[in-house]
Design an enzyme around this catalytic site. Structure first.
Site, PDB file in Angstrom:
ATOM      1  N   ASP A  79       0.891  -1.356  -0.132  1.00 21.26           N
ATOM      2  CA  ASP A  79       0.045  -0.022  -0.053  1.00 21.26           C
ATOM      3  C   ASP A  79       0.747   1.164  -0.095  1.00 21.26           C
ATOM      4  OD1 ASP A  79      -2.324   1.864   0.506  1.00 21.26           O
ATOM      5  OD2 ASP A  79      -3.436   0.041   0.864  1.00 21.26           O
ATOM      6  N   HIS A 126      -3.245   3.062  -4.531  1.00 22.13           N
ATOM      7  CA  HIS A 126      -2.441   2.598  -3.344  1.00 22.13           C
ATOM      8  C   HIS A 126      -1.158   1.955  -3.649  1.00 22.13           C
ATOM      9  CE1 HIS A 126      -5.886   3.135  -0.484  1.00 22.13           C
ATOM     10  NE2 HIS A 126      -6.594   2.845  -1.452  1.00 22.13           N
ATOM     11  N   GLU A 130     -10.629   2.395  -4.715  1.00 25.89           N
ATOM     12  CA  GLU A 130     -10.216   3.930  -4.443  1.00 25.89           C
ATOM     13  C   GLU A 130      -9.281   4.394  -5.255  1.00 25.89           C
ATOM     14  OE1 GLU A 130     -10.862   3.939   0.392  1.00 25.89           O
ATOM     15  OE2 GLU A 130      -8.987   3.551  -0.278  1.00 25.89           O
TER      16      GLU A 130
HETATM   17  C1  ACM Z   1     -10.983  -0.296   1.276  1.00 21.75           C
HETATM   18  O1  ACM Z   1     -11.487  -0.236   2.346  1.00 21.75           O
HETATM   19  N1  ACM Z   1     -10.229   0.640   0.732  1.00 21.75           N
HETATM   20  C2  ACM Z   1     -11.262  -1.420   0.414  1.00 21.75           C
END
Ligand code: ACM
Length: 529
Positions: free
Chosen positions: A185, A246, A303
């Protein structure tokens, strides 16, 4: 008369307690009068070679429980034995246990089923309050869901293999079988990839609170060790390599793979228009596929819009959208996910992605959806309608970085909502209107813990326990066999078990006895989101 009444009350209480013994609750359990007494002469017997390992596990446990050596044998004598039998009639994780006065019989068709029979016996022994024995009973048990998971984020904060192994032990005790490992991440890349050494030379430095924290990652040998440890407990390990967003730790190590960006979002996404990005993913997936025997690899996919502003202005990316007739930046995101899916599939694996992948054009034969946006039940419904298999880990009630008690200050809330044991226990039957039409498409349920505000093991366990026990019962036990007040009684035994292991937890029966561990930073107090 009073004495009779008193005895009657004791009998009722003891039978209630007897019914209240294991987590997750078994589907069917019938008690009868009497006990099987375990002693130094008790033998563990296995009648087929496939069950030898399980016999050794049980004998090992009983040996430490009785503080005596417990004999293992392959001969049935009919006296004072716990007998492990292979059956050809039961499902993969199903088992039968019959406790008689002389013989305890455990039957299963697979080693996994026998493993669960043994976990059941171990819990009964641990919880026995009247000496080393078992009540006479018959148990017929099998899980409601195939996927009974826990996700741990080790990018934000790294905990290391001893803690992961302890979690795998507890998962096994609770009959949970999927460890979803969030290994990459923004703050750090936590898995050695031989072809790209800078991922861990550079990308493993830092954590959520300290960009310069010393490097932390798992070597490939350590990964193999943990995967093998999990497999012995019938737990599959599913790695997550998050993309296209991420990705900051990876792009710090290899800036040529970055789409760019500025400030907080610098390097947040891989460059979606460069072939070198897809070659990198292919190489990484080759090594990942070799390390993890699970049929699944998780590619994140969540996201992306948080940090892809640069896609809207970068000339190379804009040209790529035109040349490939992708329409716009969302079309490009979907293209990326399809390419990632093809790569994962080419390694013989099924892709898992967060619920953003539903609209990407990947198909149910190639990908599985992980539903997380509890505020978008339509995403769950859409995934099911399209034929996807779905794993459910909605923020409410499955994200354990949310607080669990009104008094708690560190951790997330969603407006006024947070994740108490009761909200967890009501799941998933509180959404049965969405899932009822597609029972076979629900793979299962997962607890997920993100670790922005979880920097050490004391706080990790405080957030996980005892809530993980609630998820385990949601995932294993059919709704008609669930009962919250009985679950609460069993929790007291579970807390004692955690005490014996020296593991921290939140005590819902006496919150003041377990004050909320502070995060590493006062800025950790957040209200919602
Ligand atoms: C997430 O909580 N971004 C999968």
């Amino acid at each position: 008369m009073y004495r009779r009444l008193f005895l009657c009350i004791i009998w009722v209480l003891s039978s209630v307690c007897a019914h209240a013994q294991i987590i997750p609750q078994s589907q069917e359990i019938v008690y009868s009068e009497g006990n099987f007494i375990v002693n130094n002469e008790t033998e563990v017997v296995y009648l087929s070679a496939r069950m030898q390992k399980q016999a050794e596990e049980l004998a090992g446990y009983l040996g430490s429980y009785l503080e005596a050596k417990v004999k293992i044998s392959t001969k049935y004598t009919g006296r004072n034995q716990i007998v492990l039998k292979e059956s050809n009639k039961l499902g993969g994780e199903e088992y039968l246990v019959t406790v008689g006065r002389e013989i305890v019989s455990c039957e299963a068709t697979t080693p996994a089923g026998m493993f669960y029979a043994i976990q059941t016996l171990i819990q009964f022994f641990n919880n026995a309050s009247e000496g080393p024995g078992l009540k006479l009973m018959t148990i017929k048990d099998s899980p409601r869901y195939a996927w009974r998971g826990l996700m741990l984020d080790e990018s934000r904060h790294f905990f290391g293999k001893e803690i992961v192994k302890q979690l795998l032990d507890i998962m096994a005790y609770l009959k949970m079988n999927r460890f979803h490992w969030h290994l990459t991440d923004e703050p750090g890349w936590r898995i050695e990839i031989k072809k790209y050494p800078k991922l861990t030379e550079i990308g493993a430095t830092g954590n959520w609170h300290d960009r310069n924290a010393p490097r932390k990652f798992y070597t490939q040998d350590e990964i193999r060790e943990i995967v093998a440890y999990a497999a012995e407990r019938h737990i599959q390990v599913i790695p997550e390599i998050d993309m296209p967003g991420h990705a900051s730790a990876a792009t710090r190590a290899y800036p040529e793979l970055s789409a760019g960006g500025t400030g907080r979002w610098e390097g947040f996404t891989f460059h979606p228009a460069k072939e070198t990005t897809y070659r990198f993913i292919d190489d990484v997936m080759t090594e990942i596929a070799g390390l993890f025997p699970s049929p699944y690899v998780h590619i994140g996919g969540d996201e992306v819009h948080f940090g892809n502003k640069i896609w809207y202005t970068d000339p190379e990316i804009q040209q790529f959208i035109k040349n490939n007739h992708l329409g716009n930046e969302i079309g490009l995101e979907h293209y990326f996910v399809r390419r990632a899916c093809d790569i994962v599939n080419s390694k013989g694996k099924i892709m898992i992605g967060w619920d953003e992948i539903i609209a990407s054009g990947v198909t149910p034969d190639k990908a599985v959806v992980m539903w997380w946006r509890h505020d978008k039940p339509d995403q769950l419904a859409a995934a099911l309608e399209k034929g996807f298999k779905v794993i459910m880990t909605p923020r409410i009630p499955c994200y354990f970085d949310f607080v669990q008690d009104e008094s708690h200050k560190i951790g997330r809330r969603w407006s006024t909502k947070f994740n108490t044991l009761q909200t967890i226990y009501a799941f998933p039957d509180n959404i049965s209107s969405v899932i009822a039409n597609y029972p076979d498409r629900i793979l299962g349920i997962q607890a997920s813990i993100w670790t922005e505000r979880v920097a050490d093991v004391k706080r990790l366990y405080f957030m996980l326990f005892p809530r993980l026990a609630g998820i385990s019962e949601d995932a294993w036990t059919n709704p008609e066999s669930k009962d919250y007040s009985r679950f609460e009684m069993k929790l007291r035994q579970f807390l004692r078990y955690l005490d014996q292991k020296g593991m921290n937890y939140f005590n819902p029966f006496d919150p003041e006895s377990t004050p909320e561990p502070w995060g590493p930073d006062k800025a950790d107090v957040i209200a919602e989101g």
